[in-house]
Structures are given as C-alpha cells and as structure tokens.
Design an enzyme around this catalytic site. Structure first.
Site, mmCIF file in Angstrom:
data_model
loop_
_atom_site.group_PDB
_atom_site.id
_atom_site.type_symbol
_atom_site.label_atom_id
_atom_site.label_comp_id
_atom_site.label_asym_id
_atom_site.label_seq_id
_atom_site.Cartn_x
_atom_site.Cartn_y
_atom_site.Cartn_z
ATOM 1 N N CYS A 125 0.866 -1.185 0.000
ATOM 2 C CA CYS A 125 0.000 0.000 0.000
ATOM 3 C C CYS A 125 0.903 1.235 0.000
ATOM 4 C CB CYS A 125 -0.986 -0.032 1.170
ATOM 5 S SG CYS A 125 -0.232 -0.014 2.805
ATOM 6 N N ASN A 145 2.209 1.469 4.472
ATOM 7 C CA ASN A 145 2.521 0.190 5.140
ATOM 8 C C ASN A 145 2.197 0.229 6.639
ATOM 9 O OD1 ASN A 145 5.438 -1.940 5.729
ATOM 10 N ND2 ASN A 145 3.374 -2.536 5.261
ATOM 11 N N CYS A 200 -1.512 0.688 7.438
ATOM 12 C CA CYS A 200 -2.956 0.415 7.531
ATOM 13 C C CYS A 200 -3.342 -0.809 6.701
ATOM 14 C CB CYS A 200 -3.770 1.628 7.078
ATOM 15 S SG CYS A 200 -3.520 3.096 8.107
ATOM 16 N N ARG A 201 -3.505 -0.635 5.384
ATOM 17 C CA ARG A 201 -4.071 -1.696 4.558
ATOM 18 C C ARG A 201 -3.168 -2.919 4.422
ATOM 19 N NH1 ARG A 201 -5.137 2.150 -0.406
ATOM 20 N NH2 ARG A 201 -3.302 3.094 0.581
ATOM 21 N N SER A 202 -1.899 -2.686 4.054
ATOM 22 C CA SER A 202 -1.063 -3.870 3.760
ATOM 23 C C SER A 202 -0.718 -4.700 5.000
ATOM 24 C CB SER A 202 0.183 -3.497 2.949
ATOM 25 O OG SER A 202 1.030 -2.619 3.635
ATOM 26 N N ASP A 218 -8.248 3.620 1.124
ATOM 27 C CA ASP A 218 -7.342 3.953 2.223
ATOM 28 C C ASP A 218 -8.156 4.422 3.434
ATOM 29 O OD1 ASP A 218 -5.328 4.792 3.841
ATOM 30 O OD2 ASP A 218 -4.393 6.125 2.379
HETATM 31 P P1 4NP Z 1 -1.842 2.821 4.080
HETATM 32 O O1 4NP Z 1 -2.461 4.187 4.671
HETATM 33 O O2 4NP Z 1 -1.271 3.154 2.731
HETATM 34 O O3 4NP Z 1 -3.025 1.920 3.996
HETATM 35 O O4 4NP Z 1 -0.808 2.361 5.086
HETATM 36 C C1 4NP Z 1 -1.707 5.349 4.790
HETATM 37 C C2 4NP Z 1 -0.893 5.509 5.889
HETATM 38 C C3 4NP Z 1 -0.161 6.676 6.041
HETATM 39 C C4 4NP Z 1 -0.249 7.661 5.082
HETATM 40 C C5 4NP Z 1 -1.059 7.498 3.967
HETATM 41 C C6 4NP Z 1 -1.780 6.323 3.829
HETATM 42 N N1 4NP Z 1 0.472 8.860 5.245
HETATM 43 O O5 4NP Z 1 0.315 9.777 4.421
HETATM 44 O O6 4NP Z 1 1.274 8.973 6.203
#
Ligand code: 4NP
Length: 165
Positions: free
Chosen positions: A14, A17, A19-21, A129
């Site tokens: 993702c 790294n 939340c989703r992954s 997300d």
């Molecule tokens: P992820 O979510 O891609 O599912 O881990 C996010 C986590 C952090 C950020 C963006 C998306 N960020 O901008 O810090």
C-alpha cells in the site's frame, strides 16, 4: 494444475505500510494457517513515511477484534530485491500498482496484480485507504482484505506458487 513445490511468498503493498497492507498480511497469515498452507507473507509501502513503525493503532485494534495480532509488524518500503524474493506482489490500489510497476525490473520473478483481482467480479477494484477515515473504514478494510485472503488461499491450494490472478 498440480500444486507446485516451490514456496509461495506474498508481498502486500500500500502507500504507508501501516494500515491496509499490514492488515492484509495478518489476514493472509490467519487464512493460510487455518487452511494448513505454508507460505511466507510480508508487506511494504511504496512510500517511506513509516519505515520501522508499527501499524496504525486503529489497524492493530481492528485486526485484534478479528482475532489477529499484527502489532509486531514494522513498516518497510518497497525495495528492488522484493521483485525477486516474492512469487506474488499485490497492490492495494491502482496508484500503488502504478508505483510498483514503475520500479519493476525486466527480470522480475513476482506476479504483480491488484489484490481484489483475486475475488471474482472485483477485478481492478481498490481497497480504499482508511487512514483519514474512522473505525468503520478500518473494519470495511479488514472485511475486504479477509475476503481476498480467503480467495488467495483457495487458489494457492490448487495452483501453488504458479497461481495467477
Ligand atoms: P496505508 O495508509 O497506505 O493503507 O498504510 C496510509 C498511511 C499513512 C499515510 C497514507 C496512507 N500517510 O500519508 O502517512
């Protein structure tokens, strides 16, 4: 197709790294363990914002509420060796798929697709997300990655490391 002997190894990717992954990683470890399938699972971000950090507390809580402990995961960024180390790389959305493809070497070993391609009728769909959302967005994310993990396990059971999505 007969099951292959070479080991299945899966990388979920993702953006951050956190939340989703890591939720997808936890869901697949659980689904594979429940099904008695031996595979190696990791996750990574296309961005390096959260290297070395544990998953978002909301992701940890959502996984925990669903019986999976992802608190030991630590953020890593997608790196060149991943394209050779993993048999499968799954992007959580199209922006990250584009990010992965932009870095894919010509001789990559990994089969690279969107995660929800594993679910019949959902080809090309993204896992949204939840980072800027609330608990219900994290629960919806868990439900999606769990459904995908179950679908992956079914395919890996029959096609082994050669499974294509
Ligand atoms: P992820 O979510 O891609 O599912 O881990 C996010 C986590 C952090 C950020 C963006 C998306 N960020 O901008 O810090």
């Amino acid at each position: 197709m007969e099951e292959q002997n070479n080991k299945i190894s899966v990388l979920f990717v993702c953006l951050g790294n956190i939340c989703r992954s890591p939720m997808a990683e936890g869901a697949l470890v659980k689904a594979a363990t429940d099904a008695g399938i031996d595979l190696h699972v990791e996750s990574a971000g296309t961005a390096g914002y959260h290297i070395g950090e544990p998953p978002d507390p909301r992701a940890i809580a959502t996984a925990r509420a669903n019986g999976v402990d992802i608190s030991a995961a630590r953020g890593q960024q997608l790196a060149p060796q991943h394209f050779h180390e993993f048999t499968h790389i799954f992007a959580l959305d199209s922006a990250n798929l584009a990010g992965i493809k932009a870095h894919t070497p010509r001789n990559a070993a990994a089969h690279i697709t969107m995660l929800l391609d594993a679910i019949d009728g959902r080809k090309g769909e993204a896992v949204p997300d939840p980072y800027y959302g609330d608990e219900s967005d994290f629960e919806a994310c868990w439900n999606m990655v769990s459904e995908a993990a179950d679908a992956l396990v079914l395919r890996f059971k029959t096609d082994g490391a050669n499974a294509k999505f």
